[in-house]
Design a protein around this motif. Structure first.
Motif, PDB file in Angstrom:
ATOM      1  N   ALA A  48      33.127  40.749  23.908  1.00  0.00           N
ATOM      2  CA  ALA A  48      33.427  41.814  24.855  1.00  0.00           C
ATOM      3  C   ALA A  48      32.846  43.118  24.350  1.00  0.00           C
ATOM      4  O   ALA A  48      32.900  43.417  23.170  1.00  0.00           O
ATOM      5  N   GLY A  49      32.327  43.928  25.281  1.00  0.00           N
ATOM      6  CA  GLY A  49      31.817  45.208  24.896  1.00  0.00           C
ATOM      7  C   GLY A  49      30.450  45.150  24.260  1.00  0.00           C
ATOM      8  O   GLY A  49      30.104  45.968  23.423  1.00  0.00           O
ATOM      9  N   SER A  50      29.640  44.172  24.623  1.00  0.00           N
ATOM     10  CA  SER A  50      28.271  44.116  24.123  1.00  0.00           C
ATOM     11  C   SER A  50      27.552  45.403  24.468  1.00  0.00           C
ATOM     12  O   SER A  50      27.733  45.959  25.545  1.00  0.00           O
ATOM     13  N   PRO A  51      26.704  45.904  23.553  1.00  0.00           N
ATOM     14  CA  PRO A  51      25.979  47.141  23.839  1.00  0.00           C
ATOM     15  C   PRO A  51      25.116  47.058  25.091  1.00  0.00           C
ATOM     16  O   PRO A  51      24.724  48.075  25.637  1.00  0.00           O
ATOM     17  N   LEU A  52      24.791  45.836  25.564  1.00  0.00           N
ATOM     18  CA  LEU A  52      23.959  45.692  26.749  1.00  0.00           C
ATOM     19  C   LEU A  52      24.756  45.860  28.032  1.00  0.00           C
ATOM     20  O   LEU A  52      24.178  46.008  29.100  1.00  0.00           O
ATOM     21  N   ASP A  53      26.073  45.814  27.958  1.00  0.00           N
ATOM     22  CA  ASP A  53      26.893  45.916  29.152  1.00  0.00           C
ATOM     23  C   ASP A  53      26.901  47.350  29.684  1.00  0.00           C
ATOM     24  O   ASP A  53      27.056  48.297  28.926  1.00  0.00           O
ATOM     25  N   PRO A  54      26.757  47.542  30.993  1.00  0.00           N
ATOM     26  CA  PRO A  54      26.922  48.881  31.562  1.00  0.00           C
ATOM     27  C   PRO A  54      28.388  49.275  31.542  1.00  0.00           C
ATOM     28  O   PRO A  54      29.275  48.423  31.431  1.00  0.00           O
ATOM     29  N   LEU A  55      28.650  50.571  31.645  1.00  0.00           N
ATOM     30  CA  LEU A  55      30.032  51.022  31.682  1.00  0.00           C
ATOM     31  C   LEU A  55      30.671  50.606  33.003  1.00  0.00           C
ATOM     32  O   LEU A  55      30.074  50.776  34.072  1.00  0.00           O
ATOM     33  N   PRO A  56      31.874  50.077  32.964  1.00  0.00           N
ATOM     34  CA  PRO A  56      32.498  49.526  34.166  1.00  0.00           C
ATOM     35  C   PRO A  56      33.082  50.596  35.079  1.00  0.00           C
ATOM     36  O   PRO A  56      33.614  51.608  34.620  1.00  0.00           O
ATOM     37  N   SER A  57      33.012  50.325  36.374  1.00  0.00           N
ATOM     38  CA  SER A  57      33.636  51.211  37.356  1.00  0.00           C
ATOM     39  C   SER A  57      35.020  50.704  37.750  1.00  0.00           C
ATOM     40  O   SER A  57      35.715  51.354  38.539  1.00  0.00           O
ATOM     41  N   TRP A  58      35.421  49.564  37.211  1.00  0.00           N
ATOM     42  CA  TRP A  58      36.733  48.994  37.523  1.00  0.00           C
ATOM     43  C   TRP A  58      37.442  48.659  36.217  1.00  0.00           C
ATOM     44  O   TRP A  58      36.987  47.829  35.439  1.00  0.00           O
ATOM     45  N   ALA A  59      38.537  49.330  35.984  1.00  0.00           N
ATOM     46  CA  ALA A  59      39.380  49.025  34.831  1.00  0.00           C
ATOM     47  C   ALA A  59      40.821  49.230  35.267  1.00  0.00           C
ATOM     48  O   ALA A  59      41.111  50.089  36.100  1.00  0.00           O
ATOM     49  N   GLU A  60      41.697  48.446  34.694  1.00  0.00           N
ATOM     50  CA  GLU A  60      43.096  48.610  35.068  1.00  0.00           C
ATOM     51  C   GLU A  60      44.009  48.283  33.910  1.00  0.00           C
ATOM     52  O   GLU A  60      43.672  47.514  33.007  1.00  0.00           O
ATOM     53  N   LEU A  61      45.166  48.909  33.964  1.00  0.00           N
ATOM     54  CA  LEU A  61      46.252  48.646  33.034  1.00  0.00           C
ATOM     55  C   LEU A  61      47.387  48.063  33.860  1.00  0.00           C
ATOM     56  O   LEU A  61      47.929  48.730  34.741  1.00  0.00           O
ATOM     57  N   VAL A  62      47.700  46.820  33.613  1.00  0.00           N
ATOM     58  CA  VAL A  62      48.648  46.077  34.443  1.00  0.00           C
ATOM     59  C   VAL A  62      49.933  45.842  33.656  1.00  0.00           C
ATOM     60  O   VAL A  62      49.890  45.474  32.480  1.00  0.00           O
ATOM     61  N   THR A  63      51.064  46.027  34.301  1.00  0.00           N
ATOM     62  CA  THR A  63      52.358  45.693  33.707  1.00  0.00           C
ATOM     63  C   THR A  63      53.049  44.667  34.585  1.00  0.00           C
ATOM     64  O   THR A  63      53.171  44.858  35.796  1.00  0.00           O
ATOM     65  N   LEU A  64      53.485  43.565  33.976  1.00  0.00           N
ATOM     66  CA  LEU A  64      54.128  42.467  34.689  1.00  0.00           C
ATOM     67  C   LEU A  64      55.470  42.143  34.058  1.00  0.00           C
ATOM     68  O   LEU A  64      55.571  42.019  32.835  1.00  0.00           O
ATOM     69  N   GLU A  65      56.470  41.994  34.881  1.00  0.00           N
ATOM     70  CA  GLU A  65      57.755  41.470  34.421  1.00  0.00           C
ATOM     71  C   GLU A  65      57.871  40.028  34.906  1.00  0.00           C
ATOM     72  O   GLU A  65      57.741  39.760  36.105  1.00  0.00           O
ATOM     73  N   ILE A  66      58.096  39.110  33.974  1.00  0.00           N
ATOM     74  CA  ILE A  66      58.120  37.683  34.273  1.00  0.00           C
ATOM     75  C   ILE A  66      59.548  37.161  34.190  1.00  0.00           C
ATOM     76  O   ILE A  66      60.335  37.588  33.330  1.00  0.00           O
ATOM     77  N   LYS A  67      59.886  36.250  35.080  1.00  0.00           N
ATOM     78  CA  LYS A  67      61.221  35.647  35.006  1.00  0.00           C
ATOM     79  C   LYS A  67      61.390  34.953  33.656  1.00  0.00           C
ATOM     80  O   LYS A  67      60.497  34.189  33.232  1.00  0.00           O
ATOM     81  N   PRO A  68      62.498  35.199  32.959  1.00  0.00           N
ATOM     82  CA  PRO A  68      62.663  34.643  31.609  1.00  0.00           C
ATOM     83  C   PRO A  68      62.515  33.128  31.536  1.00  0.00           C
ATOM     84  O   PRO A  68      62.009  32.607  30.537  1.00  0.00           O
ATOM     85  N   ASP A  69      62.935  32.416  32.573  1.00  0.00           N
ATOM     86  CA  ASP A  69      62.844  30.956  32.536  1.00  0.00           C
ATOM     87  C   ASP A  69      61.464  30.439  32.940  1.00  0.00           C
ATOM     88  O   ASP A  69      61.237  29.225  32.982  1.00  0.00           O
ATOM     89  N   ARG A  70      60.515  31.360  33.193  1.00  0.00           N
ATOM     90  CA  ARG A  70      59.166  30.968  33.592  1.00  0.00           C
ATOM     91  C   ARG A  70      58.104  31.418  32.574  1.00  0.00           C
ATOM     92  O   ARG A  70      56.909  31.383  32.872  1.00  0.00           O
ATOM     93  N   LEU A  71      58.534  31.832  31.386  1.00  0.00           N
ATOM     94  CA  LEU A  71      57.588  32.376  30.420  1.00  0.00           C
ATOM     95  C   LEU A  71      56.528  31.349  30.003  1.00  0.00           C
ATOM     96  O   LEU A  71      55.340  31.673  29.881  1.00  0.00           O
ATOM     97  N   ASP A  72      56.934  30.114  29.769  1.00  0.00           N
ATOM     98  CA  ASP A  72      55.966  29.079  29.363  1.00  0.00           C
ATOM     99  C   ASP A  72      54.940  28.838  30.468  1.00  0.00           C
ATOM    100  O   ASP A  72      53.731  28.705  30.201  1.00  0.00           O
TER     101      ASP A  72
END
Length: 277
Positions: A48-72
């Protein structure tokens, strides 16, 4: 605190269409993958982040809350999505996909997901590995989701780390800052010193990653994405000369607000795959 540009959803309201691109990109944390043409016919996993990659126009920081009995089930589904995203032959526009676990709430997870552009996100939604994640969402395993939409294409090349991120961090955080509009250029000058010093193993040996992201809507709002081997490394980071470049700028009155909005880690996620190298 900092007012963040967020979109919040519950699994009850999901509709899979192009209008949901901001959500889907949530493909839970699908990581920034690279340019659509390079290595398109290869199964090689490019760092990830190879010097050949252009700078991205799409980036996100995602937060998810998962049901405790569905973690696996969650970890199985997201592992499939992450693995597919990092394969350039399948998802050439995905530049990075990190999965982190919240340090205070073990059933809450955070994703640092980067795509080259909106077209790369749309392509991702057609992939079988994304379907594994989408099926988990529609099964009701997600309690809530929130996304902060960012970009890096308007920033200098140094904003994104191109060197490998070795190891699974026991300490990671996202810091949101809002900068005086007439001080943004000064801020970027200070941040270049900060970012480049953070990536220098001799100066900051426990720092694994530092990326600077920009809010897609509020152009004087930025996010620091930081990862460290452990808390001791994070503490050492604050003693360095390059950290003072940021703290001196802040002391000069250039910032309007600052808040740590995510505290996370990847070391507790089994298998060593969660944080992309």
């Amino acid at each position: 605190g900092v007012s963040c540009s967020r979109t919040v959803y519950t699994h009850m309201s999901l509709t899979w269409n192009k209008a949901m691109v901001p959500f889907v990109a949530l493909s839970l944390l699908l990581l920034f993958a690279a340019q659509p043409l390079r290595d398109a016919g290869s199964t090689e996993l490019v760092p990830a982040g190879s010097p050949l990659d252009p700078l991205p126009s799409w980036a996100e920081l995602v937060t998810l809350e998962i049901k405790p009995d569905r973690l696996d089930d969650f970890l199985k589904a997201i592992n499939a999505d992450v693995s597919g995203c990092r394969d350039k032959s399948l998802d050439p526009g995905c530049l990075r996909f990190d999965l982190l676990r919240d340090r205070d709430e073990p059933n809450k997870f955070h994703g640092h997901v980067v795509f080259l552009d909106d077209d790369a996100v749309t392509h991702h939604f057609t992939m079988a590995h994304f379907k594994a994640w989408a099926d988990f969402v529609t099964s009701g395993g997600v309690v809530s989701q929130a996304i902060i939409m960012c970009e890096m294409s308007s920033l200098p090349e140094w904003s994104r780390q191109t060197s490998p991120s070795d190891g699974q961090p026991a300490s990671a955080l996202v810091v949101a800052v809002e900068i005086q509009r007439d001080r943004v250029e000064d801020f970027l000058g200070a941040m270049q010193v900060y970012a480049e010093g953070s990536r220098d193993e001799a100066l900051d040996p426990g720092a694994l990653r530092f990326d600077l992201l920009r809010d897609r809507k509020v152009k004087n709002k930025f996010y620091f994405y930081e990862a460290y081997v452990d808390d001791a490394a994070a503490a050492h980071h604050k003693t360095t000369k390059h950290y003072r470049a940021w703290s001196d700028f802040e002391a000069s009155g250039g910032g309007l607000s600052q808040a740590v909005i995510i505290k996370a880690e990847a070391a507790s996620i089994p298998g060593g795959w969660a944080f992309q190298h």
